[in-house]
Design a protein around this motif. Structure first.
Motif, PDB file in Angstrom:
ATOM      1  N   THR A  17     -41.424   3.520  11.403  1.00  0.00           N
ATOM      2  CA  THR A  17     -41.902   2.224  10.904  1.00  0.00           C
ATOM      3  C   THR A  17     -42.018   1.178  12.005  1.00  0.00           C
ATOM      4  O   THR A  17     -42.166  -0.013  11.720  1.00  0.00           O
ATOM      5  CB  THR A  17     -40.945   1.706   9.815  1.00  0.00           C
ATOM      6  OG1 THR A  17     -39.629   1.588  10.365  1.00  0.00           O
ATOM      7  CG2 THR A  17     -40.903   2.667   8.631  1.00  0.00           C
ATOM      8  N   LEU A  18     -41.996   1.616  13.244  1.00  0.00           N
ATOM      9  CA  LEU A  18     -42.038   0.694  14.371  1.00  0.00           C
ATOM     10  C   LEU A  18     -43.352  -0.089  14.418  1.00  0.00           C
ATOM     11  O   LEU A  18     -44.433   0.469  14.178  1.00  0.00           O
ATOM     12  CB  LEU A  18     -41.863   1.477  15.677  1.00  0.00           C
ATOM     13  CG  LEU A  18     -41.881   0.651  16.960  1.00  0.00           C
ATOM     14  CD1 LEU A  18     -40.533  -0.012  17.171  1.00  0.00           C
ATOM     15  CD2 LEU A  18     -42.245   1.513  18.155  1.00  0.00           C
ATOM     16  N   ASP A  19     -43.267  -1.342  14.733  1.00  0.00           N
ATOM     17  CA  ASP A  19     -44.455  -2.174  14.944  1.00  0.00           C
ATOM     18  C   ASP A  19     -45.082  -1.783  16.284  1.00  0.00           C
ATOM     19  O   ASP A  19     -44.493  -1.994  17.348  1.00  0.00           O
ATOM     20  CB  ASP A  19     -44.049  -3.646  14.955  1.00  0.00           C
ATOM     21  CG  ASP A  19     -45.252  -4.578  15.104  1.00  0.00           C
ATOM     22  OD1 ASP A  19     -46.385  -4.086  15.249  1.00  0.00           O
ATOM     23  OD2 ASP A  19     -45.034  -5.810  15.072  1.00  0.00           O
ATOM     24  N   THR A  20     -46.268  -1.218  16.238  1.00  0.00           N
ATOM     25  CA  THR A  20     -46.916  -0.722  17.465  1.00  0.00           C
ATOM     26  C   THR A  20     -47.334  -1.849  18.405  1.00  0.00           C
ATOM     27  O   THR A  20     -47.720  -1.583  19.549  1.00  0.00           O
ATOM     28  CB  THR A  20     -48.142   0.129  17.115  1.00  0.00           C
ATOM     29  OG1 THR A  20     -49.030  -0.641  16.294  1.00  0.00           O
ATOM     30  CG2 THR A  20     -47.721   1.393  16.372  1.00  0.00           C
ATOM     31  N   ALA A  21     -47.224  -3.106  17.939  1.00  0.00           N
ATOM     32  CA  ALA A  21     -47.523  -4.227  18.830  1.00  0.00           C
ATOM     33  C   ALA A  21     -46.512  -4.317  19.975  1.00  0.00           C
ATOM     34  O   ALA A  21     -46.762  -4.998  20.972  1.00  0.00           O
ATOM     35  CB  ALA A  21     -47.537  -5.528  18.039  1.00  0.00           C
ATOM     36  N   LEU A  22     -45.381  -3.614  19.831  1.00  0.00           N
ATOM     37  CA  LEU A  22     -44.366  -3.598  20.890  1.00  0.00           C
ATOM     38  C   LEU A  22     -44.700  -2.625  22.013  1.00  0.00           C
ATOM     39  O   LEU A  22     -43.970  -2.558  23.015  1.00  0.00           O
ATOM     40  CB  LEU A  22     -42.999  -3.244  20.299  1.00  0.00           C
ATOM     41  CG  LEU A  22     -42.393  -4.268  19.335  1.00  0.00           C
ATOM     42  CD1 LEU A  22     -41.118  -3.720  18.717  1.00  0.00           C
ATOM     43  CD2 LEU A  22     -42.121  -5.581  20.051  1.00  0.00           C
ATOM     44  N   LEU A  23     -45.769  -1.864  21.846  1.00  0.00           N
ATOM     45  CA  LEU A  23     -46.191  -0.905  22.866  1.00  0.00           C
ATOM     46  C   LEU A  23     -47.362  -1.467  23.674  1.00  0.00           C
ATOM     47  O   LEU A  23     -48.221  -2.151  23.127  1.00  0.00           O
ATOM     48  CB  LEU A  23     -46.588   0.416  22.200  1.00  0.00           C
ATOM     49  CG  LEU A  23     -45.439   1.145  21.486  1.00  0.00           C
ATOM     50  CD1 LEU A  23     -45.979   2.288  20.647  1.00  0.00           C
ATOM     51  CD2 LEU A  23     -44.433   1.666  22.510  1.00  0.00           C
ATOM     52  N   PRO A  24     -47.413  -1.148  24.965  1.00  0.00           N
ATOM     53  CA  PRO A  24     -46.429  -0.392  25.747  1.00  0.00           C
ATOM     54  C   PRO A  24     -45.115  -1.164  25.896  1.00  0.00           C
ATOM     55  O   PRO A  24     -45.088  -2.384  25.827  1.00  0.00           O
ATOM     56  CB  PRO A  24     -47.120  -0.195  27.095  1.00  0.00           C
ATOM     57  CG  PRO A  24     -48.081  -1.338  27.190  1.00  0.00           C
ATOM     58  CD  PRO A  24     -48.547  -1.606  25.792  1.00  0.00           C
TER      59      PRO A  24
ATOM     60  N   ARG B  94     -40.140   3.997  30.454  1.00  0.00           N
ATOM     61  CA  ARG B  94     -41.374   3.268  30.105  1.00  0.00           C
ATOM     62  C   ARG B  94     -42.240   4.155  29.217  1.00  0.00           C
ATOM     63  O   ARG B  94     -42.437   5.333  29.530  1.00  0.00           O
ATOM     64  CB  ARG B  94     -42.144   2.867  31.362  1.00  0.00           C
ATOM     65  CG  ARG B  94     -41.387   1.885  32.237  1.00  0.00           C
ATOM     66  CD  ARG B  94     -42.262   1.313  33.326  1.00  0.00           C
ATOM     67  NE  ARG B  94     -41.546   0.304  34.089  1.00  0.00           N
ATOM     68  CZ  ARG B  94     -42.136  -0.720  34.690  1.00  0.00           C
ATOM     69  NH1 ARG B  94     -43.450  -0.868  34.628  1.00  0.00           N
ATOM     70  NH2 ARG B  94     -41.423  -1.605  35.354  1.00  0.00           N
ATOM     71  N   VAL B  95     -42.731   3.576  28.146  1.00  0.00           N
ATOM     72  CA  VAL B  95     -43.560   4.334  27.199  1.00  0.00           C
ATOM     73  C   VAL B  95     -44.825   3.550  26.906  1.00  0.00           C
ATOM     74  O   VAL B  95     -44.794   2.337  26.695  1.00  0.00           O
ATOM     75  CB  VAL B  95     -42.784   4.633  25.896  1.00  0.00           C
ATOM     76  CG1 VAL B  95     -41.640   5.601  26.171  1.00  0.00           C
ATOM     77  CG2 VAL B  95     -42.250   3.371  25.255  1.00  0.00           C
ATOM     78  N   ALA B  96     -45.960   4.269  26.900  1.00  0.00           N
ATOM     79  CA  ALA B  96     -47.252   3.611  26.705  1.00  0.00           C
ATOM     80  C   ALA B  96     -47.721   3.635  25.263  1.00  0.00           C
ATOM     81  O   ALA B  96     -48.487   2.761  24.838  1.00  0.00           O
ATOM     82  CB  ALA B  96     -48.302   4.264  27.606  1.00  0.00           C
ATOM     83  N   ASN B  97     -47.287   4.642  24.495  1.00  0.00           N
ATOM     84  CA  ASN B  97     -47.797   4.798  23.133  1.00  0.00           C
ATOM     85  C   ASN B  97     -46.720   5.447  22.263  1.00  0.00           C
ATOM     86  O   ASN B  97     -45.619   5.788  22.735  1.00  0.00           O
ATOM     87  CB  ASN B  97     -49.077   5.631  23.136  1.00  0.00           C
ATOM     88  CG  ASN B  97     -48.921   6.937  23.899  1.00  0.00           C
ATOM     89  OD1 ASN B  97     -47.976   7.699  23.662  1.00  0.00           O
ATOM     90  ND2 ASN B  97     -49.821   7.198  24.843  1.00  0.00           N
ATOM     91  N   ALA B  98     -47.066   5.636  20.986  1.00  0.00           N
ATOM     92  CA  ALA B  98     -46.090   6.163  20.019  1.00  0.00           C
ATOM     93  C   ALA B  98     -45.637   7.574  20.375  1.00  0.00           C
ATOM     94  O   ALA B  98     -44.467   7.926  20.190  1.00  0.00           O
ATOM     95  CB  ALA B  98     -46.686   6.123  18.622  1.00  0.00           C
ATOM     96  N   ALA B  99     -46.552   8.391  20.892  1.00  0.00           N
ATOM     97  CA  ALA B  99     -46.194   9.763  21.241  1.00  0.00           C
ATOM     98  C   ALA B  99     -45.186   9.784  22.393  1.00  0.00           C
ATOM     99  O   ALA B  99     -44.198  10.533  22.369  1.00  0.00           O
ATOM    100  CB  ALA B  99     -47.440  10.560  21.610  1.00  0.00           C
ATOM    101  N   GLU B 100     -45.434   8.955  23.404  1.00  0.00           N
ATOM    102  CA  GLU B 100     -44.495   8.888  24.529  1.00  0.00           C
ATOM    103  C   GLU B 100     -43.152   8.327  24.084  1.00  0.00           C
ATOM    104  O   GLU B 100     -42.093   8.755  24.565  1.00  0.00           O
ATOM    105  CB  GLU B 100     -45.079   8.033  25.647  1.00  0.00           C
ATOM    106  CG  GLU B 100     -46.247   8.679  26.379  1.00  0.00           C
ATOM    107  CD  GLU B 100     -46.677   7.873  27.586  1.00  0.00           C
ATOM    108  OE1 GLU B 100     -46.000   6.869  27.913  1.00  0.00           O
ATOM    109  OE2 GLU B 100     -47.689   8.236  28.214  1.00  0.00           O
ATOM    110  N   LEU B 101     -43.170   7.387  23.161  1.00  0.00           N
ATOM    111  CA  LEU B 101     -41.932   6.824  22.643  1.00  0.00           C
ATOM    112  C   LEU B 101     -41.096   7.890  21.935  1.00  0.00           C
ATOM    113  O   LEU B 101     -39.895   8.011  22.178  1.00  0.00           O
ATOM    114  CB  LEU B 101     -42.247   5.678  21.688  1.00  0.00           C
ATOM    115  CG  LEU B 101     -41.065   5.090  20.914  1.00  0.00           C
ATOM    116  CD1 LEU B 101     -40.034   4.498  21.876  1.00  0.00           C
ATOM    117  CD2 LEU B 101     -41.549   4.036  19.929  1.00  0.00           C
ATOM    118  N   ALA B 102     -41.745   8.670  21.077  1.00  0.00           N
ATOM    119  CA  ALA B 102     -41.028   9.720  20.345  1.00  0.00           C
ATOM    120  C   ALA B 102     -40.439  10.751  21.306  1.00  0.00           C
ATOM    121  O   ALA B 102     -39.287  11.186  21.146  1.00  0.00           O
ATOM    122  CB  ALA B 102     -41.969  10.389  19.348  1.00  0.00           C
TER     123      ALA B 102
END
Length: 412
Positions: A154-161, A178-186
Motif C-alpha cells: 500500500t506504499l505511496d509510489t510518490a515516495l519513489l525513487p 537506493r531504490v528507483a521503483n516498486a520492484a527494486e524496493l521489494a
C-alpha cells in the motif's frame, strides 16, 4: 594537582556538582559505555579535569579501555559488568548509540546516566526518530514505515525513487539501499531480511550540515555554530567550520531545530543533529533533519583545536552537572577524517603516511586513536587544520589532502 583540587565524589545524586568542599577525599569517577575513539577522547577530557574514569567494553584492546583508570571488560548487557560499572562510577555516559537502551536503564537505577535510555532508544530506531522530529516541529524528508508486506503493498509510489533504511543498526551508510521503483524496493526489502525499515523520498541535495550542542540537567543549552559536512561513500570525510561555510539564515534555522529536538526528548549530554540542505530552487535551499547522534560526533572534532571548549569537554561538563561554559571559536577550522585507506598506497600496499610533512604545515593537529590495525573504511584518526584566515586554511588543507590522498574537498 593536590587531592583538594580534584572533582570530588558527592552523595547529592542525581546531579554531580563536581565541586570541592564536601570534606571527602574520594575523587569522582565518570564512566562511559563503549571503548572506541569517542570514549577515548571523553576519557582524556575527564582526566584532564581531574576525574577518574571507567570504561565498559568487551575488547581488551579498546582505545578507551587502554587509557582509562578502570576497564570493565564485559559485554554491554552483562549484568555483572553493569553492576561493577555502577559501583565504580558516580555518573555514566555512552560513546555510541547502539549500546542497549535496557543496559542504560539498568545503570540509571543506580547512577545518573546521560543521555538517558529513552533518548538513546529514539536514536536507535529510525521509526521512533522520525516521530520525534515531527513532534519537535522540524521538517524531515517525506517517508513511510515498512514493517510488513501490507505496508509494502500500500506504499505511496510518490515516495519513489527513495532510500530504504533499516530502522535499527544503521550508521556510516550501512543498512541503506537506493531504490528507483516498486520492484527494486521489494527486492531491497527482501535483501534486508524483511526487517522494519523506513523509506525516505530521495531529494535533490545541495549540501549536508550538522549542529553540535550540549544540554545540562537543568535544561541549559550551549551550541556551536552549524558546520558543513562532506561525505564520501556514506562516511564523513570533511567538516568545514568557519564563518560563511553556510548561509547565515540557514545556519540559524539548523541551530533552532537542533535545540527544539533536544528539548522535546528532554535530552541531557552532547547531541549531534544532522541535516540535509535540499535544492528547492532558492539560493539557500531548504533545510530538513536527517538523524541524531546521542553523543559527540565526527563533525565536532574540530572543536578540540579551534574552540575554547571541545565537544568532549562539554560531555564531561554536562554529565558531571557543571554549569555549561560559554563557547567561543577562536580559529577557522577544517576537520579531515583519517580512514585506514590512508595507510595504503594506490596499489593497496601498506604504507606509513608522511606525518612529518603533514605536521610541518602550519596549523595542523593530528589525533590518532590508538587502534592497532588499519583497515579500509576504519576510522583511525582525524586531522584538524586551523588558521588565522579562511584562504590560508583552505590552502593548507589542499596541501594535506595531496600528501595523504584524501577525497571530499569540494568547496562550499
Amino acid at each position: 594537582m593536590s587531592t583538594s583540587q580534584l572533582p570530588l565524589r558527592t552523595i547529592d545524586l542525581p546531579v554531580l556538582p563536581g565541586t570541592v568542599g564536601t570534606g571527602s577525599t574520594q575523587v569522582a569517577t565518570l564512566g562511559v559505555m563503549g571503548g572506541g575513539q569517542l570514549g577515548r577522547m571523553f576519557v582524556h577530557a575527564a582526566q584532564r579535569m581531574g576525574f577518574f574514569t571507567a570504561v565498559l567494553d568487551p575488547d581488551p584492546q579498546s582505545p578507551a579501555g587502554r587509557v582509562s583508570h578502570h576497564h570493565v571488560q564485559t559485554a554491554y548487557d552483562d549484568a555483572t559488568g553493569l553492576a561493577h560499572l555502577s559501583q565504580l562510577c558516580d555518573a555514566i555516559t555512552t560513546e555510541f548509540e547502539n549500546v542497549p537502551a535496557l543496559s542504560l536503564q539498568t545503570l540509571a537505577a543506580q547512577r545518573p546516566v546521560a543521555p538517558g535510555a529513552q533518548a538513546v532508544a529514539v536514536a536507535q530506531n529510525r521509526i521512533e526518530e522520525k516521530s520525534h522530529f515531527v513532534a519537535s516541529g522540524v521538517l524531515c524528508a517525506p517517508y513511510a514505515v515498512i514493517e510488513n508486506a501490507e505496508h509494502l503493498a500500500t506504499l505511496d509510489t510518490a515516495l519513489l525513487p527513495g532510500i530504504l533504511k533499516t530502522a535499527r543498526m544503521g550508521y556510516d551508510g550501512k543498512g541503506q539501499v537506493r531504490v528507483a521503483n516498486a520492484a527494486e524496493l521489494a527486492a531491497a526489502w527482501e535483501d534486508l531480511k524483511r526487517v522494519p525499515c523506513v523509506l525516505e523520498k530521495m531529494l535533490p541535495l545541495k549540501a549536508e550540515c550538522s549542529v553540535l550542542l550540549a544540554r545540562g540537567w537543568d535544561g541549559q543549552i550551549v551550541a556551536y555554530p552549524a558546520q558543513r559536512n562532506v561525505h564520501v561513500d556514506g562516511i564523513l570525510a570533511v567538516t568545514h567550520a568557519y564563518v560563511g561555510n553556510l548561509p547565515a539564515a540557514l545556519a540559524a534555522r539548523a541551530l533552532a531545530a537542533a535545540q527544539s529536538i533536544a528539548r522535546q526528548i528532554d535530552y541531557v549530554g552532547v547531541l549531534c543533529v544532522e541535516f540535509f540542505v535540499v535544492d528547492d530552487g532558492s539560493p539557500e535551499g531548504d533545510l530538513i533533519v536527517n538523524e541524531i547522534a546521542p553523543r559527540p560526533h565526527n563533525s565536532g572534532h574540530y572543536t578540540m583545536d579551534a574552540c575554547s571548549h571541545s565537544q568532549f569537554d562539554l560531555q564531561v561538563y554536562s554529565l558531571a552537572g557543571l554549569a555549561l561554559p560559554e563557547l567561543r571559536q577562536h580559529s577557522p577550522a577544517i576537520m579531515l577524517n583519517l580512514l585506514g585507506d590512508v595507510w595504503q598506497d594506490a596499489a593497496g600496499k601498506p604504507r606509513t603516511p608522511d606525518w612529518q610533512a603533514v605536521l610541518a604545515l602550519p596549523g595542523t593537529h593530528l589525533h590518532l586513536y590508538g587502534k592497532l590495525a588499519a583497515r579500509p573504511g576504519r576510522k583511525m584518526g582525524h586531522l584538524n587544520i586551523t588558521a588565522g584566515d579562511i584562504p590560508s586554511l583552505l590552502a593548507t588543507t589542499r596541501q594535506v589532502a595531496e600528501l595523504l590522498g584524501l577525497p571530499g574537498l569540494e568547496q562550499p
